[in-house]
Design an enzyme around this catalytic site. Structure first.
Site, mmCIF file in Angstrom:
data_model
loop_
_atom_site.group_PDB
_atom_site.id
_atom_site.type_symbol
_atom_site.label_atom_id
_atom_site.label_comp_id
_atom_site.label_asym_id
_atom_site.label_seq_id
_atom_site.Cartn_x
_atom_site.Cartn_y
_atom_site.Cartn_z
ATOM 1 N N HIS A 1 0.868 -1.184 0.000
ATOM 2 C CA HIS A 1 0.000 0.000 0.000
ATOM 3 C C HIS A 1 0.900 1.227 0.000
ATOM 4 C CE1 HIS A 1 -3.761 2.249 0.785
ATOM 5 N NE2 HIS A 1 -2.921 3.099 1.345
ATOM 6 N N CYS A 2 0.671 2.110 -0.971
ATOM 7 C CA CYS A 2 1.518 3.299 -1.124
ATOM 8 C C CYS A 2 0.747 4.543 -0.695
ATOM 9 C CB CYS A 2 1.974 3.429 -2.576
ATOM 10 S SG CYS A 2 3.038 4.853 -2.878
ATOM 11 N N MET A 3 1.233 5.199 0.343
ATOM 12 C CA MET A 3 0.563 6.400 0.836
ATOM 13 C C MET A 3 0.672 7.552 -0.161
ATOM 14 S SD MET A 3 3.326 7.743 3.687
ATOM 15 C CE MET A 3 2.612 9.380 3.777
ATOM 16 N N ASN B 1 -2.141 7.088 -2.377
ATOM 17 C CA ASN B 1 -3.364 6.840 -1.601
ATOM 18 C C ASN B 1 -4.118 5.638 -2.174
ATOM 19 O OD1 ASN B 1 -5.225 7.283 0.445
ATOM 20 N ND2 ASN B 1 -6.416 8.778 -0.709
ATOM 21 N N ASN B 2 -3.359 4.598 -2.495
ATOM 22 C CA ASN B 2 -3.946 3.429 -3.143
ATOM 23 C C ASN B 2 -3.003 2.250 -2.954
ATOM 24 O OD1 ASN B 2 -5.708 1.903 -4.648
ATOM 25 N ND2 ASN B 2 -5.172 2.809 -6.621
#
Length: 274
Positions: free
Chosen positions: A125-127, A130-131
């Site tokens: 999950h990549c902040m 945001n996905n």
């Protein structure tokens, strides 16, 4: 709903950073280096504008494309699962129950505690987007990292070339500005270059970040029991690359060219891992 992903501080920060890097590279460094009115300046500005556009499109694709979720109608193949259970080194190659969703998740799918759902072929999950990075948007993420690395290195080279011919005598604030920008661009180049190298390694071995760390543990356990471990989805290099980027090399660098992908519920297993 997808557009709401842009209502995030990290996503806004990335967009601001992209705009800032583009502005200082084109309107400050290239202008001070060769001048935007010159043929060399126009060419460099055009090249960097094109790179910026590719970064922008790839970033939007990462944010907007759903990584892939397990359909409610998904039912694991019981016979295939039993056959997989009887094979050694089958780590992650068979459906497993998810104790959060209370249903089965396909091979290579993992539950994301932030998205609160299982994601197909989840990498992480990549902040910053945001996905989740998963089955459907992994190519867009990889291409984004590639373009970002090239753009950062390009901007760094322009900055260094500009600073070599610029006279900073008696202009301390300007010198400080160049030093800060130089340190920032070198930092971005190293960061994106390292990230690019990491994901090139993963693609060559047909792994996700999660599967890499799972593989490290599985290899340790296999070694303790006197066995050898091999990632079950690792085929030859070309097949591994085309499974992500597609069979058409002309579309490898297009973040939205994913027509080669199927449903993400099943993946061919390498016979060498059995």
């Amino acid at each position: 709903m997808k557009c709401q992903r842009f209502l995030s501080i990290p996503v806004s920060a990335v967009l601001l950073l992209m705009g800032f890097v583009y502005y200082i590279t084109v309107f400050i460094f290239i202008e001070d280096w060769v001048g935007l009115q010159s043929s060399a300046g126009s060419l460099n500005a055009l090249i960097f504008t094109f790179l910026g556009f590719l970064c922008f499109v790839s970033f939007f694709a990462c944010v907007l494309i759903d990584p892939g979720h397990v359909p409610p109608s998904y039912v694991p193949d019981v016979e295939q699962s039993r056959a997989s259970d009887q094979e050694p080194n089958n780590n992650g190659a068979q459906p497993r129950p998810c104790d959060k969703c209370f249903t089965y998740k396909p091979p290579r799918a993992h539950h994301c505690r932030i998205c609160r759902r299982c994601v197909l072929r989840m990498d992480h999950h990549c902040m910053w987007i945001n996905n989740c990075v998963g089955y459907w948007n992994y190519k867009a993420f990889f291409v984004l990292v590639l373009y970002a690395a090239i753009s950062s290195i390009y901007s760094t080279v322009v900055l260094i070339s500009c600073s070599f011919q610029k006279d900073f005598s008696g202009r301390v604030p300007l010198k400080v500005f160049y030093v800060i920008c130089g340190a920032g661009m070198i930092g971005l180049s190293v960061t994106f270059g390292t990230l690019l190298g990491w994901h090139v390694y993963l693609i060559i071995h047909n792994m996700t970040t999660i599967e890499y760390y799972e593989g490290v543990r599985a290899a340790w356990l296999a070694k303790k029991s006197g066995q050898n471990y091999r990632h079950p989805f690792n085929h030859n290099v070309y097949q591994n690359i085309t499974s992500i980027l597609g069979p058409n090399m002309l579309k490898w660098l297009c973040p939205t060219a994913v027509s080669h992908l199927k449903d993400g519920l099943a993946f061919p297993i390498s016979h060498d891992s059995l």
